[in-house]
Structures are given as C-alpha cells and as structure tokens.
Design a protein around this motif. Structure first.
Motif, PDB file in Angstrom:
ATOM      1  N   GLY A   1      -5.715  -4.899  14.358  1.00  0.00           N
ATOM      2  CA  GLY A   1      -5.712  -6.321  14.697  1.00  0.00           C
ATOM      3  C   GLY A   1      -4.818  -7.169  13.824  1.00  0.00           C
ATOM      4  N   VAL A   2      -3.774  -6.564  13.248  1.00  0.00           N
ATOM      5  CA  VAL A   2      -2.883  -7.289  12.340  1.00  0.00           C
ATOM      6  C   VAL A   2      -1.489  -7.375  12.960  1.00  0.00           C
ATOM      7  CG1 VAL A   2      -1.889  -7.339  10.021  1.00  0.00           C
ATOM      8  CG2 VAL A   2      -4.202  -6.448  10.362  1.00  0.00           C
ATOM      9  N   PRO A   3      -0.911  -8.587  13.093  1.00  0.00           N
ATOM     10  CA  PRO A   3       0.443  -8.725  13.645  1.00  0.00           C
ATOM     11  C   PRO A   3       1.490  -8.122  12.716  1.00  0.00           C
ATOM     12  CG  PRO A   3      -0.350 -10.846  12.845  1.00  0.00           C
ATOM     13  CD  PRO A   3      -1.508  -9.897  12.753  1.00  0.00           C
ATOM     14  N   VAL A   4       2.579  -7.617  13.324  1.00  0.00           N
ATOM     15  CA  VAL A   4       3.546  -6.798  12.596  1.00  0.00           C
ATOM     16  C   VAL A   4       4.965  -7.329  12.767  1.00  0.00           C
ATOM     17  CG1 VAL A   4       4.580  -4.490  12.488  1.00  0.00           C
ATOM     18  CG2 VAL A   4       2.129  -4.734  12.841  1.00  0.00           C
ATOM     19  N   VAL A   5       5.767  -7.213  11.695  1.00  0.00           N
ATOM     20  CA  VAL A   5       7.205  -7.403  11.761  1.00  0.00           C
ATOM     21  C   VAL A   5       7.844  -6.244  10.998  1.00  0.00           C
ATOM     22  CG1 VAL A   5       7.241  -8.876   9.696  1.00  0.00           C
ATOM     23  CG2 VAL A   5       9.132  -8.990  11.326  1.00  0.00           C
TER      24      VAL A   5
ATOM     25  N   ILE B   1      -4.900   7.612  14.083  1.00  0.00           N
ATOM     26  CA  ILE B   1      -3.768   7.257  13.217  1.00  0.00           C
ATOM     27  C   ILE B   1      -2.769   8.400  13.123  1.00  0.00           C
ATOM     28  CG2 ILE B   1      -3.065   6.487  10.929  1.00  0.00           C
ATOM     29  CD1 ILE B   1      -4.678   4.425  12.569  1.00  0.00           C
ATOM     30  N   TYR B   2      -3.244   9.642  12.889  1.00  0.00           N
ATOM     31  CA  TYR B   2      -2.325  10.779  12.769  1.00  0.00           C
ATOM     32  C   TYR B   2      -1.948  11.375  14.124  1.00  0.00           C
ATOM     33  CZ  TYR B   2      -4.510  10.798   8.064  1.00  0.00           C
ATOM     34  OH  TYR B   2      -5.017  10.456   6.831  1.00  0.00           O
ATOM     35  N   HIS B   3      -2.719  11.017  15.182  1.00  0.00           N
ATOM     36  CA  HIS B   3      -2.528  11.576  16.524  1.00  0.00           C
ATOM     37  C   HIS B   3      -2.705  13.094  16.537  1.00  0.00           C
ATOM     38  CE1 HIS B   3      -0.776   8.068  18.926  1.00  0.00           C
ATOM     39  NE2 HIS B   3      -1.210   7.574  17.786  1.00  0.00           N
ATOM     40  N   ALA B   4      -3.676  13.564  15.748  1.00  0.00           N
ATOM     41  CA  ALA B   4      -4.013  14.985  15.737  1.00  0.00           C
ATOM     42  C   ALA B   4      -4.753  15.359  17.009  1.00  0.00           C
ATOM     43  CB  ALA B   4      -4.871  15.311  14.516  1.00  0.00           C
ATOM     44  N   GLY B   5      -4.625  16.620  17.394  1.00  0.00           N
ATOM     45  CA  GLY B   5      -5.358  17.106  18.557  1.00  0.00           C
ATOM     46  C   GLY B   5      -6.727  17.636  18.193  1.00  0.00           C
ATOM     47  N   GLU B   6      -6.889  18.038  16.917  1.00  0.00           N
ATOM     48  CA  GLU B   6      -8.141  18.649  16.495  1.00  0.00           C
ATOM     49  C   GLU B   6      -8.291  18.520  14.988  1.00  0.00           C
ATOM     50  OE1 GLU B   6     -10.431  23.013  16.796  1.00  0.00           O
ATOM     51  OE2 GLU B   6      -8.294  22.816  17.292  1.00  0.00           O
TER      52      GLU B   6
ATOM     53  N   ALA C   1       0.864  -1.176   0.000  1.00  0.00           N
ATOM     54  CA  ALA C   1       0.000   0.000   0.000  1.00  0.00           C
ATOM     55  C   ALA C   1       0.901   1.226   0.000  1.00  0.00           C
ATOM     56  CB  ALA C   1      -0.913   0.007   1.225  1.00  0.00           C
ATOM     57  N   GLY C   2       0.516   2.242  -0.712  1.00  0.00           N
ATOM     58  CA  GLY C   2       1.405   3.363  -0.998  1.00  0.00           C
ATOM     59  C   GLY C   2       1.853   4.170   0.199  1.00  0.00           C
ATOM     60  N   PHE C   3       3.047   4.743   0.092  1.00  0.00           N
ATOM     61  CA  PHE C   3       3.634   5.647   1.074  1.00  0.00           C
ATOM     62  C   PHE C   3       3.666   5.017   2.467  1.00  0.00           C
ATOM     63  CE2 PHE C   3       2.100   8.916  -2.113  1.00  0.00           C
ATOM     64  CZ  PHE C   3       3.355   9.142  -2.633  1.00  0.00           C
ATOM     65  N   GLY C   4       3.592   5.841   3.527  1.00  0.00           N
ATOM     66  CA  GLY C   4       3.666   5.332   4.886  1.00  0.00           C
ATOM     67  C   GLY C   4       2.368   4.676   5.318  1.00  0.00           C
ATOM     68  N   ALA C   5       2.429   3.980   6.449  1.00  0.00           N
ATOM     69  CA  ALA C   5       1.259   3.246   6.934  1.00  0.00           C
ATOM     70  C   ALA C   5       0.116   4.170   7.330  1.00  0.00           C
ATOM     71  CB  ALA C   5       1.652   2.363   8.116  1.00  0.00           C
ATOM     72  N   ASP C   6       0.416   5.449   7.636  1.00  0.00           N
ATOM     73  CA  ASP C   6      -0.656   6.377   7.993  1.00  0.00           C
ATOM     74  C   ASP C   6      -1.571   6.643   6.811  1.00  0.00           C
ATOM     75  OD1 ASP C   6       1.688   7.628   6.909  1.00  0.00           O
ATOM     76  OD2 ASP C   6       0.830   9.596   7.355  1.00  0.00           O
ATOM     77  N   LEU C   7      -1.071   6.486   5.599  1.00  0.00           N
ATOM     78  CA  LEU C   7      -1.882   6.672   4.394  1.00  0.00           C
ATOM     79  C   LEU C   7      -2.231   5.323   3.767  1.00  0.00           C
ATOM     80  CD1 LEU C   7      -0.099   9.727   2.749  1.00  0.00           C
ATOM     81  CD2 LEU C   7      -2.391   9.681   3.695  1.00  0.00           C
ATOM     82  N   GLY C   8      -1.252   4.662   3.169  1.00  0.00           N
ATOM     83  CA  GLY C   8      -1.522   3.443   2.422  1.00  0.00           C
ATOM     84  C   GLY C   8      -2.142   2.327   3.242  1.00  0.00           C
ATOM     85  N   ALA C   9      -1.546   2.012   4.377  1.00  0.00           N
ATOM     86  CA  ALA C   9      -2.073   0.903   5.181  1.00  0.00           C
ATOM     87  C   ALA C   9      -3.462   1.223   5.720  1.00  0.00           C
ATOM     88  CB  ALA C   9      -1.121   0.579   6.329  1.00  0.00           C
TER      89      ALA C   9
ATOM     90  N   ARG D   1       5.315   4.639  16.096  1.00  0.00           N
ATOM     91  CA  ARG D   1       3.931   5.065  15.848  1.00  0.00           C
ATOM     92  C   ARG D   1       3.262   4.163  14.820  1.00  0.00           C
ATOM     93  NH1 ARG D   1       1.819  10.212  15.617  1.00  0.00           N
ATOM     94  NH2 ARG D   1       2.771  10.500  17.660  1.00  0.00           N
ATOM     95  N   HIS D   2       3.969   3.836  13.764  1.00  0.00           N
ATOM     96  CA  HIS D   2       3.385   2.984  12.719  1.00  0.00           C
ATOM     97  C   HIS D   2       3.123   1.570  13.236  1.00  0.00           C
ATOM     98  CE1 HIS D   2       3.465   5.819   9.449  1.00  0.00           C
ATOM     99  NE2 HIS D   2       4.760   6.075   9.631  1.00  0.00           N
ATOM    100  N   ILE D   3       4.038   1.045  14.061  1.00  0.00           N
ATOM    101  CA  ILE D   3       3.811  -0.287  14.650  1.00  0.00           C
ATOM    102  C   ILE D   3       2.530  -0.291  15.456  1.00  0.00           C
ATOM    103  CG2 ILE D   3       4.684  -1.962  16.329  1.00  0.00           C
ATOM    104  CD1 ILE D   3       7.532  -1.124  15.501  1.00  0.00           C
ATOM    105  N   ALA D   4       2.370   0.699  16.319  1.00  0.00           N
ATOM    106  CA  ALA D   4       1.179   0.787  17.169  1.00  0.00           C
ATOM    107  C   ALA D   4      -0.085   0.957  16.330  1.00  0.00           C
ATOM    108  CB  ALA D   4       1.332   1.939  18.163  1.00  0.00           C
ATOM    109  N   ASN D   5       0.011   1.776  15.269  1.00  0.00           N
ATOM    110  CA  ASN D   5      -1.161   2.029  14.431  1.00  0.00           C
ATOM    111  C   ASN D   5      -1.635   0.778  13.713  1.00  0.00           C
ATOM    112  OD1 ASN D   5      -1.324   4.726  15.114  1.00  0.00           O
ATOM    113  ND2 ASN D   5      -0.404   5.480  13.216  1.00  0.00           N
ATOM    114  N   VAL D   6      -0.711   0.024  13.125  1.00  0.00           N
ATOM    115  CA  VAL D   6      -1.112  -1.181  12.392  1.00  0.00           C
ATOM    116  C   VAL D   6      -1.748  -2.183  13.343  1.00  0.00           C
ATOM    117  CG1 VAL D   6      -0.259  -3.161  11.063  1.00  0.00           C
ATOM    118  CG2 VAL D   6       0.582  -0.861  10.547  1.00  0.00           C
TER     119      VAL D   6
END
Length: 559
Positions: free
Chosen positions: A374-378, A458-463, A302-310, A365-370
């Motif tokens: 509910g998907v295991p990560v390496v 996912i982005y950890h935005a405040g607002e 999935a494209g770019f970083g996990a915050d977008l593609g994943a 952050r990406h590890i925690a987000n994925v």
C-alpha cells in the motif's frame, strides 16, 4: 566534464560544520548532544523523551532492485534525496545504518554513500565510529561468557549444553569461526561443547538495539533472549543467567542515535546496522522516530533489494514500531538491469536496449511488490556516464507501463542539484495521501504460513519446503506463545530465489528452509534458507588488501 574525485578525496575535502551547528538547525541544544570530537555526536535520551508530543513528519523509504556487481547506489541515493529535499526547501533528515567492518574490509570498502552524496566523517563512520558495534559485540559476548560460567560453576539451571543456542559474535568476516569447539584444554576450562560465531550485525542484540523504544524496553528485551534449553526442554532466558542488566549497562550509550552531516551540511542520523540478508536490515527505531519528530521529511533506507530490506522494513520494523511510510523510492541502474538481462560485467558500457528491457523484469517485480504494502512508488535511475539516451528512454517507458515514473538522478556527480526532480516527485507522492500501508501477512497467521506468504507473494516461489524438525519447532514456538511474531527470512540478496546466480524475475522456484531460530528478545523468528551464512567469509581479494595509511598518515582505499 571533469572526472569526479574518489569518494574518500571528496569526503576529505568536505567543508564540515561543527556538529553543534547541525544540531541547532534541528532545534537540538548543545546540552542535549554528547559530542564525539567536532563532527559527530550522540543525541541525549532526555532530549529524545521531550519530543514525544510533537507531530511526525513524512517517512520515505529508499530501497532497490537486487544488487549486482555493477552497482546500484541505494545509500548514495538516500543521502542525495535527503540533500535534494533540503535544497527545495523541505526540512529533511536522513536515517541510515552504520557500516559493518566485515563488508568494509571484505567487498564494499565502505558504505557511507558516494560521490557528492555522502555522510561525513566518512572514515570514522566506516570504521569504529562512536563504538556502537563494539558495545553490541561486548554485550553479546558477555552473555556468552556468563552462560559457560554458569555451567562451569554447577549448572543450577540444569542447562542442556547440547541445546545452548546462543553463539558468539565478532564484527568481521571470518569463515574459520562458523563452527567451533569451546572449552578445550582440561577441567579448569569448563565443559567442551560445539558452538560458533556469527557476525555482529546478525546478533540478536543488534536487532534488539534497533527495535527497542528506550532503555527500559532494551533491558526487557535483553532479558527475553532465549539462550538455550534445559534437559526438560524448557527455555532458559538471559534474565535467568542474570546477564540482562549488565548487558544494558554496556549498551546505554550505544542506544543513543548518532548525529552527523552530509557533504551539504544537512543532518543525518547513522545508527544501528543489522544486515538485510541475515537480519532485518534497517536502522534503529529510536533514530527513525527521533528524526520524524525533528524533520518534515525523513529519508531512510533498507538493506539490499526490496525483496529483503523493504519487506523486513514493512513487516518487522513498521509493524513493531507503528510506523506508516508515505512513499518509497526504488533505486536502479541501467548497468545493473543490463546485467539482470544477461550482459556480462565487462560489456556493460556498451548500449544494449534489448538486454536492458529483459532485465527490467527485476525492477517491475519490485515495483509490484512494494505496492502490495500500500505504498506509492517512484523509480530513481542512478546515473552512470555510460548510460545512453536510448537506454534511459527504454527504462522510463518500461516503468511508465507499470504505472509509475522513473526519474534520472545525477546526485553522485552533482549533489543535490542532480536530484531535484526526484525530490519534487517524492513530495508529490508523500503529500498525495495515497499511502495505505499494511503488512503482507497478519499477526495471527501460523509461522510456517507467514514464511510461505513472503516466499510466494514477494519471492514468487512455487513451493516452500522444510524438514519435519523445522516444522515441529515452529509449532512448538506457537504453543509457547511466539506464534504472533513476524518472520525474518535469511536469504541471498542477489536473487528473488535462494540461488544467487538466478537473476531477473524467476517464478515457481523452491524455497527450502533449512533452519529456524527464535529471537524472542528482538521479537521475530529467523528462517534460514539456501546457502546463506550468518558468518560471511572474505573474498579471494578482500578490500583490506587495498586499505592503508599513506605517507601523511591519511587512510586510503575506503570508497
């Protein structure tokens, strides 16, 4: 160790097998393939239909940290892992997107993997390939032409030309076309109006092709496209313009997945290519589902970083297609993490464990987000020659403290032999049954709350902010029956925030939604944030300046 040749030199020296042999290894008869030369083919729709009773293989997603100029190598790792799984005795199929000409001639110079982890024919894949993007561009612009033609010949549908939302597209970065005025030059050219161009990979037609299950579903989705509104504010659909059936004709062949091979002669489906920063960033559903019927393991990206593609892979593609991923790989490089830790590009070759550790916050952050899905990560550490033992140990230690494992991968220089350890780990995760996939928000959540859910979780935005017209538009779409759709947030790929210069793992930032668009045919709402553009521009020194034919008529400059 001898230096590794350039990507194009390696690709040109590849010992490719006839594409019929690659198909045969998957159980595809020659009659089920539509060959485009000797080394690429489309898989016939009838054959795909015959697979429906088969069980699915395991689905592996490859994603990454936020991209930097230092490089991450997500596609390279996707291809390498597919080769690695085949090397250890698993029947694996790779599924990746088709590259767009825009970034190919703009920044990237190509996107078919790298080093000894590539899909070939590299030049064809990066350029016109089998014509899919041309078909998508033509289908999209056919609708554009038919809209203006309908208005010219009396406007029987009473379309408010100020509220036509359907723009035109081309598969090239061209900032001059972002906002245009059409139909200038007199009465015979129609009614002048403001419009513009998006890049083809941002087209709703691209998204539709990548999410459609078959040709019947494709045609229905094309008909569902909202092209604008009447004077009474009621929507006008592509089927009202009577464009949907002709569009489907143009896309008939483009709907069939493209079969190619890796440098190690393993099968790869390269099909579809929506951007992840301005679209949903995944290869086609039909390619992924076909691969799942043909292989024991399917490795997709999935494209770019996990915050977008994943996020979009999970919340849009998997939700819509009923897919359940079994494991995820997050690709990182020590160089990119040091850049996230504040090191300048020119200094990345110098050991700096302190900066690396700071930059690892982005990876964490990406590890925690994925895991929230509910998907295991390496973690795959894509190796560079400048990496030191201390830096490798530091990243492994960091990831270990986050309850995961980081594995050093040398597939770029060594092919499948350099990624065996990761391959075994992926098998372990996928076979463990640990995956319990779930999207980050439910279908029945209000649209603005869905946007807020992604931005905060996912982005950890405040607002999340949006002007009243944006909020009112979202409510109007909910009233019209579109409230169940997922959201596709258009955001910079370089940061968790909407500021491309804010690296690491920022928190508490503001995400401003400046515009929303309805993609009724694709089945999602696009929320445009920050300064993101749906028609990119070329950089000051585009890759096109270095791409050329040499004296032997061979292409140089693709990488």
């Amino acid at each position: 160790m001898a230096p590794v040749p350039s990507d194009i030199e390696i690709a040109r020296a590849a010992k490719k097998k006839p594409i019929a042999d690659i198909g045969a290894a998957l159980g595809i008869s020659p009659e089920a393939l539509v060959p485009y030369g000797h080394d690429k083919a489309k898989i016939g729709a009838d054959f795909i239909g015959s697979l429906q009773g088969r069980p699915d293989g395991k689905l592996i997603l490859v994603t990454a940290i936020n991209p930097t100029p230092a490089g991450e190598g997500k596609t390279t790792t996707t291809v390498g892992l597919g080769d690695g799984l085949n090397r250890i005795g698993k029947k694996a199929v790779i599924c990746v997107r088709e590259p767009s000409l825009g970034p190919c001639f703009g920044v990237k110079g190509g996107a078919a993997g790298g080093g000894y982890a590539q899909v070939v024919p590299m030049e064809d894949i990066n350029l016109h390939f089998t014509g899919d993007f041309h078909a998508i561009t033509s289908a999209h612009n056919l609708l554009s032409a038919m809209i203006d033609n309908h208005v010219y010949w009396g406007n029987a549908l009473d379309i408010d030309t100020r509220r036509i939302t359907w723009r035109r597209v081309m598969d090239m970065n061209d900032r001059a076309l972002r906002q245009t005025v059409t139909s200038l030059g007199g009465v015979s050219n129609g009614f002048a109006r403001e419009s513009g161009f998006d890049i083809t990979v941002a087209s709703e037609v691209m998204a539709i092709l990548c999410l459609a299950q078959d040709l019947a579903d494709l045609e229905k989705r094309l008909g569902d496209i909202v092209i604008g509104y009447r004077f009474d504010r009621s929507p006008v659909y592509a089927r009202d313009i009577k464009a949907d059936k002709a569009m489907a004709v143009l896309l008939k062949d483009a709907m069939q997945p493209n079969l190619v091979q890796t440098l190690e002669n393993n099968p790869a489906l390269v099909h579809g290519g929506p951007f992840a920063n301005i679209a949903h960033g995944c290869n086609s559903v039909i390619a992924t589902k076909t691969a799942l019927k043909l292989g024991d393991y399917v490795v997709t990206e999935a494209g770019f970083g996990a915050d977008l593609g994943a996020e979009k892979f999970f919340d849009i593609k998997c939700r819509k297609a009923g897919l359940k991923p079994d494991a995820a790989v997050i690709v990182a490089t020590i160089r990119a993490l040091k850049m996230n830790g504040g090191v300048k590009k020119d200094d990345l070759g110098t050991e700096n464990v302190e900066a690396l550790t700071r930059g690892c916050a982005n990876l964490g952050r990406h590890i925690a987000n994925v895991r929230k899905f509910g998907v295991p990560v390496v973690v795959a550490i894509n190796h560079f020659i400048s990496d030191t033992d201390a830096e490798v140990a530091a990243i492994k230690d960091y990831v270990s403290h986050h309850g995961a494992e980081a594995i050093l991968c040398r597939h770029w220089a060594e092919g499948s032999a350099g990624i065996e350890e990761l391959s075994y780990k992926v098998v372990e995760l996928a076979e463990s049954g640990a995956a319990a996939f779930k999207p980050i928000y439910p279908d029945d959540m209000p649209l603005m709350e869905k946007i807020e859910a992604v931005a905060t979780k996912i982005y950890h935005a405040g607002e999340v902010t949006a002007e009243k017209p944006v909020r009112d538009q979202l409510k109007a779409w909910e009233t019209a029956g579109y409230g169940h759709l997922p959201v596709c947030i258009a955001k910079t790929q370089y940061s968790f925030s909407t500021d491309p210069n804010l690296r690491g793992a920022p928190e508490g930032h503001v995400v401003h939604v400046r515009e929303v668009r309805l993609s009724a045919g694709a089945g999602f709402i696009v929320a445009i944030t920050g300064e993101i553009m749906t028609m990119p521009g070329l950089p000051s020194a585009p890759s096109a300046e270095r791409i050329h034919l040499n004296a032997d008529g061979l292409i140089e400059g693709l990488f």
